[in-house]
Design a protein around this motif. Structure first.
Motif, short mmCIF file in Angstrom:
data_model
loop_
_atom_site.label_atom_id
_atom_site.label_comp_id
_atom_site.label_asym_id
_atom_site.label_seq_id
_atom_site.Cartn_x
_atom_site.Cartn_y
_atom_site.Cartn_z
N ARG A 24 6.85 148.08 185.32
CA ARG A 24 7.51 149.25 184.74
C ARG A 24 6.91 150.54 185.27
NH1 ARG A 24 8.32 147.84 178.25
NH2 ARG A 24 10.38 146.85 178.46
N GLU A 25 5.60 150.54 185.43
CA GLU A 25 4.92 151.75 185.90
C GLU A 25 5.39 152.15 187.29
OE1 GLU A 25 0.35 153.34 186.78
OE2 GLU A 25 0.68 151.46 185.68
N VAL A 26 5.63 151.17 188.16
CA VAL A 26 6.09 151.49 189.51
C VAL A 26 7.61 151.49 189.62
CG1 VAL A 26 3.96 150.66 190.57
CG2 VAL A 26 5.90 149.09 190.29
N GLY A 27 8.31 151.06 188.57
CA GLY A 27 9.76 151.11 188.57
C GLY A 27 10.46 149.88 189.08
N ALA A 28 9.75 148.74 189.18
CA ALA A 28 10.37 147.51 189.71
C ALA A 28 11.04 146.73 188.58
CB ALA A 28 9.33 146.66 190.43
N VAL A 29 12.06 147.32 187.99
CA VAL A 29 12.79 146.73 186.86
C VAL A 29 14.29 146.90 187.10
CG1 VAL A 29 10.92 147.18 185.24
CG2 VAL A 29 12.71 148.89 185.55
N ASP A 30 15.08 146.12 186.34
CA ASP A 30 16.54 146.19 186.41
C ASP A 30 17.01 145.92 187.83
OD1 ASP A 30 16.52 146.85 183.67
OD2 ASP A 30 16.27 148.97 184.12
N SER A 31 17.68 146.88 188.46
CA SER A 31 18.21 146.66 189.82
C SER A 31 17.29 147.23 190.89
CB SER A 31 19.60 147.28 189.95
OG SER A 31 20.53 146.55 189.18
N THR A 32 16.01 147.39 190.56
CA THR A 32 15.02 147.83 191.54
C THR A 32 14.00 146.73 191.75
OG1 THR A 32 15.28 150.15 190.90
CG2 THR A 32 13.27 149.56 192.08
N VAL A 33 13.76 146.39 192.99
CA VAL A 33 12.85 145.31 193.36
C VAL A 33 11.67 145.88 194.11
CG1 VAL A 33 12.60 143.14 194.65
CG2 VAL A 33 14.77 143.67 193.48
N GLY A 34 10.47 145.50 193.68
CA GLY A 34 9.27 145.90 194.40
C GLY A 34 8.92 144.89 195.47
N VAL A 35 8.65 145.36 196.67
CA VAL A 35 8.34 144.49 197.80
C VAL A 35 7.02 144.95 198.44
CG1 VAL A 35 9.12 143.55 200.01
CG2 VAL A 35 10.80 144.17 198.25
N PHE A 36 6.13 144.01 198.68
CA PHE A 36 4.92 144.33 199.42
C PHE A 36 5.25 144.23 200.91
CE2 PHE A 36 3.19 143.51 195.27
CZ PHE A 36 2.14 144.41 195.18
N GLU A 37 5.79 145.31 201.43
CA GLU A 37 6.39 145.29 202.77
C GLU A 37 5.36 145.06 203.86
OE1 GLU A 37 9.04 148.52 203.55
OE2 GLU A 37 10.02 148.38 201.60
N THR A 38 4.14 145.53 203.67
CA THR A 38 3.07 145.27 204.63
C THR A 38 1.95 144.48 203.96
OG1 THR A 38 2.17 147.48 204.19
CG2 THR A 38 3.60 147.25 206.11
N LEU A 39 2.34 143.58 203.07
CA LEU A 39 1.48 142.65 202.36
C LEU A 39 0.71 143.34 201.24
CD1 LEU A 39 0.12 140.64 205.43
CD2 LEU A 39 2.17 140.20 204.06
N MET A 40 0.14 142.54 200.35
CA MET A 40 -0.66 143.05 199.25
C MET A 40 -2.11 143.15 199.68
SD MET A 40 -1.40 141.53 195.42
CE MET A 40 0.32 141.37 194.95
N ASP A 41 -2.76 144.26 199.30
CA ASP A 41 -4.19 144.37 199.57
C ASP A 41 -4.94 144.47 198.26
OD1 ASP A 41 -4.13 147.07 198.70
OD2 ASP A 41 -3.82 147.82 200.72
N SER A 42 -6.25 144.69 198.35
CA SER A 42 -7.10 144.60 197.16
C SER A 42 -7.00 145.80 196.24
CB SER A 42 -8.56 144.39 197.58
OG SER A 42 -9.01 145.46 198.38
N LYS A 43 -6.23 146.82 196.60
CA LYS A 43 -6.05 147.95 195.69
C LYS A 43 -5.22 147.56 194.47
CE LYS A 43 -6.60 151.90 198.79
NZ LYS A 43 -5.98 153.13 199.33
N SER A 44 -4.37 146.56 194.62
CA SER A 44 -3.51 146.12 193.52
C SER A 44 -4.20 144.98 192.77
CB SER A 44 -2.16 145.64 194.06
OG SER A 44 -1.48 146.67 194.73
N LEU A 45 -4.28 145.11 191.45
CA LEU A 45 -4.92 144.09 190.63
C LEU A 45 -3.88 143.09 190.16
CD1 LEU A 45 -7.36 146.31 188.53
CD2 LEU A 45 -7.83 145.04 190.64
N PHE A 46 -3.83 141.96 190.83
CA PHE A 46 -2.97 140.83 190.50
C PHE A 46 -3.84 139.58 190.48
CE2 PHE A 46 0.27 143.75 191.77
CZ PHE A 46 1.49 143.30 191.27
N LEU A 47 -3.63 138.70 189.51
CA LEU A 47 -4.44 137.50 189.43
C LEU A 47 -4.25 136.63 190.66
CD1 LEU A 47 -4.01 136.45 185.68
CD2 LEU A 47 -5.97 137.59 186.74
N THR A 48 -5.32 136.44 191.41
CA THR A 48 -5.42 135.59 192.61
C THR A 48 -4.17 135.63 193.49
OG1 THR A 48 -4.82 133.62 191.28
CG2 THR A 48 -7.16 134.03 191.67
#
Length: 491
Positions: A87-111
């Protein structure tokens, strides 16, 4: 003689009078006047707890239930935190969030990993059914608000990787169901739409382009003229999707209790939530006593989850007996079931450190999907020390159709370890240096060891753990004719 008679008479006077219906009472069904327990001495008045003991008993009962809520609701708290991040980045409803150049360690996601093109979307069905159109050649999953598996899409889904149209119908929906869709009925309104696209020769652009061309998310009500699906780039975003480990945890759970149909997590868990005052339609307002208990329950629950995750006592978690590689899916079940019994510790072990539940990750399907092996301890059974140098020797001919990788994580956040490197990982898809026999040596140290071509930086004074991933795992992985060695300290 007189004194003895007095004692005898006093004892007889203290005993209950013998009545016409009196029979011998088995001692094991009675309760003595006092009992020593782990929560102190419990006193009884002919089997009735005294007021002081009753207070202590109920405090203990509420603490037990608060702890059980923590351990069993980790999947929901994790999902609530993911929703907050999306929700904070807006990836809801008809908006999709894509890690276009991959995910790095700045984003906190479990493993999460740094090797595949993730896409994320929060799909809410409260306003009616949603349509998801998928492009060819993806791995897609939908999990409900309690992180239970709903469906696969793409290569492991009913469209078989050719692309298809999916219709997600909310709980209780009575409207018409049009033809031409794979119809899916999640048990909750809130659902996570997640997936992976694939790189081509190390390039993310073809996979991203395929997503943007073929992935669509929109309400069924607007099927005649669907709104455009918008894509936002999440690579490099500073965002948190990890649940709280203190009393705030219960606030995350209460969101789901209030928003979803009553009993959506089953009557037993719903009853457990109610036992600590969390009831749909009622304010969540624990008093001072209950806040103290919840604080304690979260602390005990968090400590227990960490013991289960990092020092599992279940030998079935071991991929190889006598080594320190763990499987996240104990028993090979994505529901953590064995002969109809739920392995609660196995479920806790998975969701405390990971996300996304699908049979494609748990069931042996050679050449399809991915498999995982986690190392929390070194060859001697010690946690990894960021001050030391370690080596993982990977035997030749790793059994993968696609590629393999290792990523190291912070045991505090269970997210990628934040170092000087953007990606705390190594991958066979990115030109690892091989030994003469085709094997590979990977090093983990605060500074690159001499002559170490394959190195991941660690942090002095900080621990880490590792996940070895196989993409398109082949039969030698499943039958263990190829195996991993323990990680050795070389200091």
């Amino acid at each position: 003689m007189t004194a003895s008679l007095c004692v005898l008479n006093a004892s007889a006077a203290d005993a209950p009078p013998r009545m016409k219906m009196t029979t011998p009472i088995p001692p094991q069904i009675t309760t003595p006047a006092e009992v020593q327990t782990s929560i102190g001495k419990i006193n009884f008045d002919d089997g009735v707890p005294t007021p002081e003991s009753t207070t202590r008993i109920y405090d203990n009962l509420d603490t037990i239930r608060a702890t059980e809520v923590f351990l069993n609701a980790i999947p929901g708290a994790s999902m609530a935190s993911i929703r907050a991040g999306l929700r904070e980045v807006g990836a809801v409803d008809s908006t999709v969030g894509v890690f276009e150049t991959l995910m790095d360690s700045k984003s906190l996601f479990l493993t999460a990993n740094s090797e595949t093109i993730y896409f994320w979307n929060w799909m809410d069905l409260k306003n009616g059914p949603m349509v998801v159109e998928t492009p060819p050649n993806i791995l897609g999953v939908v999990d409900d608000f309690w992180f239970r598996y709903v469906t696969d899409m793409g290569n492991a889904g009913p469209d078989k990787g050719k692309g298809g149209k999916y219709l997600f119908v909310p709980p209780g929906y009575q409207g018409e169901i049009p033809a031409g869709y794979f119809v899916i009925r999640p048990p909750t309104f809130g659902n996570l739409l997640f997936g992976r696209a694939f790189m081509k020769d190390g390039d993310t652009r073809p996979g991203v382009a395929s997503l943007k061309q073929g992935l669509r998310v929109y309400p069924l009500a607007k099927v005649a003229k669907p709104p455009a699906t918008r894509f936002i780039n999440l690579s490099g975003k500073v965002m948190n999707t990890v649940h709280a480990n203190n009393i705030q945890f219960y606030d995350e759970i209460n969101q789901i209790v209030q928003e979803e149909p009553a009993g959506a997590y089953g009557p037993d868990m719903t009853g457990l939530f109610a036992s600590i005052g969390m009831v749909k339609g009622r304010p969540w307002a624990p008093d001072a006593r209950m806040k103290k208990i919840l604080t304690d329950g979260a602390a005990i629950g968090n400590a227990t989850a960490r013991a289960i995750d990092f020092r599992s006592r279940n030998e079935a978690a071991l991929i190889y007996p006598g080594k320190h590689w763990n499987t996240p899916f104990i028993g090979g079940s994505y529901e953590w079931l064995n002969d109809g019994a739920r392995n609660f510790d196995a479920r806790t072990m998975f969701f405390y450190a990971a996300t996304i539940d699908t049979p494609a990750m748990a069931i042996a399907m050679p050449g399809i999907g991915s498999q995982y092996a986690a190392a929390n301890l070194d060859a001697k059974g010690n946690p990894f020390d960021g001050n030391k140098t370690y080596r993982l020797h990977v035997a030749a001919n790793v059994p993968v159709k696609d590629f393999w990788s290792v990523v190291i994580y912070d045991p505090q956040t269970r997210s990628m370890l934040q170092t000087d490197a953007q990606f705390p990982s190594l991958s066979s898809a990115h030109g690892l240096k091989l030994n003469a026999d085709g094997s590979t040596d990977l090093y983990f140290a605060p500074k690159r060891p001499a002559n170490a071509a394959n190195w991941i930086q660690t942090i002095p004074g900080k621990g880490w753990f590792l996940i070895f991933r196989l993409y398109g795992p082949l039969q030698p992985w499943f039958d263990k004719s190829w195996s991993l060695e323990d990680i050795q300290s070389v200091d």
